[in-house]
Design a protein around this motif. Structure first.
Motif, PDB file in Angstrom:
ATOM      1  N   ASP A 178      -1.133 -15.324  12.361  1.00  0.00           N
ATOM      2  CA  ASP A 178       0.109 -14.567  12.500  1.00  0.00           C
ATOM      3  C   ASP A 178       1.057 -14.763  11.323  1.00  0.00           C
ATOM      4  OD1 ASP A 178      -0.747 -13.700  15.032  1.00  0.00           O
ATOM      5  OD2 ASP A 178       0.007 -15.535  15.977  1.00  0.00           O
ATOM      6  N   GLY A 179       0.589 -15.446  10.283  1.00  0.00           N
ATOM      7  CA  GLY A 179       1.484 -15.787   9.185  1.00  0.00           C
ATOM      8  C   GLY A 179       1.750 -14.634   8.248  1.00  0.00           C
ATOM      9  N   LEU A 194       0.862  -1.182   0.000  1.00  0.00           N
ATOM     10  CA  LEU A 194       0.000   0.000   0.000  1.00  0.00           C
ATOM     11  C   LEU A 194       0.897   1.230   0.000  1.00  0.00           C
ATOM     12  CD1 LEU A 194      -2.940   0.992   0.139  1.00  0.00           C
ATOM     13  CD2 LEU A 194      -2.684   1.064   2.634  1.00  0.00           C
ATOM     14  N   GLU A 195       0.681   2.111  -0.982  1.00  0.00           N
ATOM     15  CA  GLU A 195       1.557   3.263  -1.172  1.00  0.00           C
ATOM     16  C   GLU A 195       3.004   2.772  -1.302  1.00  0.00           C
ATOM     17  OE1 GLU A 195       0.483   6.115  -1.951  1.00  0.00           O
ATOM     18  OE2 GLU A 195      -1.615   5.771  -1.487  1.00  0.00           O
ATOM     19  N   ASP A 196       3.911   3.218  -0.427  1.00  0.00           N
ATOM     20  CA  ASP A 196       5.315   2.784  -0.505  1.00  0.00           C
ATOM     21  C   ASP A 196       5.652   1.677   0.485  1.00  0.00           C
ATOM     22  OD1 ASP A 196       6.017   4.628  -2.529  1.00  0.00           O
ATOM     23  OD2 ASP A 196       6.197   6.233  -1.031  1.00  0.00           O
ATOM     24  N   GLU A 197       4.637   1.101   1.111  1.00  0.00           N
ATOM     25  CA  GLU A 197       4.849   0.117   2.178  1.00  0.00           C
ATOM     26  C   GLU A 197       4.603  -1.298   1.662  1.00  0.00           C
ATOM     27  OE1 GLU A 197       3.173  -0.858   6.697  1.00  0.00           O
ATOM     28  OE2 GLU A 197       2.191   0.642   5.434  1.00  0.00           O
ATOM     29  N   THR A 198       5.570  -2.173   1.896  1.00  0.00           N
ATOM     30  CA  THR A 198       5.402  -3.588   1.595  1.00  0.00           C
ATOM     31  C   THR A 198       4.864  -4.306   2.831  1.00  0.00           C
ATOM     32  OG1 THR A 198       7.227  -3.575   0.007  1.00  0.00           O
ATOM     33  CG2 THR A 198       6.563  -5.700   0.878  1.00  0.00           C
ATOM     34  N   LEU A 199       3.839  -5.123   2.653  1.00  0.00           N
ATOM     35  CA  LEU A 199       3.176  -5.782   3.782  1.00  0.00           C
ATOM     36  C   LEU A 199       3.427  -7.289   3.821  1.00  0.00           C
ATOM     37  CD1 LEU A 199      -0.251  -3.907   3.551  1.00  0.00           C
ATOM     38  CD2 LEU A 199       1.619  -3.475   5.151  1.00  0.00           C
ATOM     39  N   LEU A 200       4.379  -7.783   3.033  1.00  0.00           N
ATOM     40  CA  LEU A 200       4.617  -9.224   2.979  1.00  0.00           C
ATOM     41  C   LEU A 200       4.953  -9.810   4.348  1.00  0.00           C
ATOM     42  CD1 LEU A 200       6.708  -9.632  -0.304  1.00  0.00           C
ATOM     43  CD2 LEU A 200       4.243  -9.821   0.002  1.00  0.00           C
ATOM     44  N   ASP A 201       5.686  -9.080   5.176  1.00  0.00           N
ATOM     45  CA  ASP A 201       6.112  -9.609   6.472  1.00  0.00           C
ATOM     46  C   ASP A 201       5.096  -9.360   7.576  1.00  0.00           C
ATOM     47  OD1 ASP A 201       8.498 -10.536   5.391  1.00  0.00           O
ATOM     48  OD2 ASP A 201       9.556  -8.656   5.791  1.00  0.00           O
ATOM     49  N   ALA A 202       4.047  -8.613   7.299  1.00  0.00           N
ATOM     50  CA  ALA A 202       3.037  -8.333   8.320  1.00  0.00           C
ATOM     51  C   ALA A 202       2.171  -9.567   8.544  1.00  0.00           C
ATOM     52  CB  ALA A 202       2.177  -7.154   7.890  1.00  0.00           C
ATOM     53  N   PHE A 204      -1.160 -11.913   8.966  1.00  0.00           N
ATOM     54  CA  PHE A 204      -2.390 -11.859   8.195  1.00  0.00           C
ATOM     55  C   PHE A 204      -3.431 -10.960   8.849  1.00  0.00           C
ATOM     56  CE2 PHE A 204      -6.752 -13.434   7.542  1.00  0.00           C
ATOM     57  CZ  PHE A 204      -6.888 -13.129   6.199  1.00  0.00           C
ATOM     58  N   THR A 205      -3.518 -10.990  10.179  1.00  0.00           N
ATOM     59  CA  THR A 205      -4.499 -10.144  10.863  1.00  0.00           C
ATOM     60  C   THR A 205      -4.293  -8.674  10.520  1.00  0.00           C
ATOM     61  OG1 THR A 205      -3.046 -10.208  12.800  1.00  0.00           O
ATOM     62  CG2 THR A 205      -4.903 -11.735  12.774  1.00  0.00           C
TER      63      THR A 205
END
Length: 352
Positions: A184-185, A123-131, A133-134
């Protein structure tokens, strides 16, 4: 496309289970469509298939809605589906993969596709792959909270009882199971860190023919049939994926049913049908070099097969051969033996 993630990106995948898992999990309906990652950067929108190929030319009706409804810069994982007649129609979806742009446009107008979003990768300049699932789900719900057709946000629950209800109730609208995701994956491109639970049933069917394996060393697939209410044997699909040794064994097991001078075939119900009126299909329109010729058998052999889903009057996926049923009369192998789920309103799926 200066996004933090650029196409192609491998989607996260799932392993198959026969029972619904429990634990720190979230559950979603398993949509029966084309996996699709959407990359949007302002006016530029790219649709990527599961295998990394572009899908944009096949679904032109989605470009404008995706620009209108998705955040200006994002990467969203989801599924392309085509609803028709109150259910999701995979055949109508598959017809889109056609070389003629005029036909694609016609199909897009007749049966417009929809995009069902279920994960947020950037989202925008942020990668969320490591966040976890919640977190990804909460962010996705925030940016798509007021989304409207033809873009939808998939239902989600952490209650196994609700997931079990979806598994039984939603099949009538064309969904083929439930996906379980670790709460938490992280998002793991190309790895099978999800669990999919799909419907599995058995049926007794008539083996009306077979195709040789492409290596010529045995049987590649069995052609399966069921009798309709009018007493016509209709081709419903195939059983395939045999090991090499089993392919050779099947040649001997089918031999008594192949026509000979002493036991001729007679009038076969699928003769000269070429895919018409419940007969085996002719040459593949996708692969003209593929050999789709088949060998007829006297329709006297009954097999018990495992199958996942019936779509219309055909099996949605290939069946799995379990055993022969010499005790069954072939004419007793009818459509009415199949477990047909009660219908469900497609609108109900999107409103959950």
């Amino acid at each position: 496309m200066p996004l933090p993630l650029a196409p192609p990106v491998d989607p996260m995948l799932a392993t198959l289970a026969r029972e619904l898992p429990t634990g720190r999990l979230y559950y979603e309906p398993k949509w029966d469509g084309f996996r699709c990652l959407v990359f949007r950067d302002g006016d530029e929108v790219v649709l990527q298939s599961r295998n990394g190929k572009p899908l944009d030319r096949y679904f032109p009706e989605l470009s404008a809605p995706l620009r209108r409804l998705l955040p200006p810069r994002c990467v969203v994982d989801g599924e392309l589906v085509v609803p028709r007649g109150g259910v999701l129609d995979f055949d109508a979806l598959s017809e889109r993969i056609h070389p003629a742009a005029s036909r694609v446009r016609m199909l897009a107008e007749r049966d417009p596709a929809r995009f069902v979003a279920f994960d947020l990768l950037a989202l925008e300049d942020e990668t969320l792959l490591d966040a976890p699932f919640t977190v990804r789900r909460a962010r996705l719900a925030d940016v798509l909270g007021r989304v409207e057709a033809p873009v939808h946000l998939t239902p989600v629950t952490d209650d196994p009882a609700t997931a079990a209800d979806w598994f039984a109730r939603f099949e009538g609208a064309g969904l083929d199971g439930v996906i379980a995701k670790p709460a938490d994956g992280p998002y793991t491109p190309g790895r099978r860190t999800l669990v999919k639970v799909k419907h599995q049933r058995t049926a007794d069917v008539v083996v009306g023919g077979f195709r040789w394996h492409k290596d010529g060393q045995g049987v590649g697939s069995l052609l399966l049939g069921l009798y309709d209410d009018g007493g016509t044997l209709r081709h419903i699909g195939v059983a395939a994926a045999f090991a090499a040794g089993r392919r050779r064994e099947l040649v001997e097991e089918l031999a008594p049913y192949r026509p000979t001078d002493e036991a001729p075939l007679g009038e076969h119900p699928w003769a000269d049908g070429d895919g018409v009126a419940g007969t085996p299909r002719g040459p593949s329109r996708w692969n003209q070099a593929k050999d789709t010729s088949w060998q007829p058998l006297r329709p006297e052999l009954v097999a018990e097969v495992a199958y996942e889903q019936l779509q219309g009057d055909r099996l949605r996926h290939g069946a799995r051969l379990l055993r022969w049923r010499p005790d069954r009369d072939p004419t007793s192998c009818r459509y009415d033996q199949l477990q047909t789920p009660p219908p469900a309103e497609l609108a109900q799926l999107f409103a959950v």
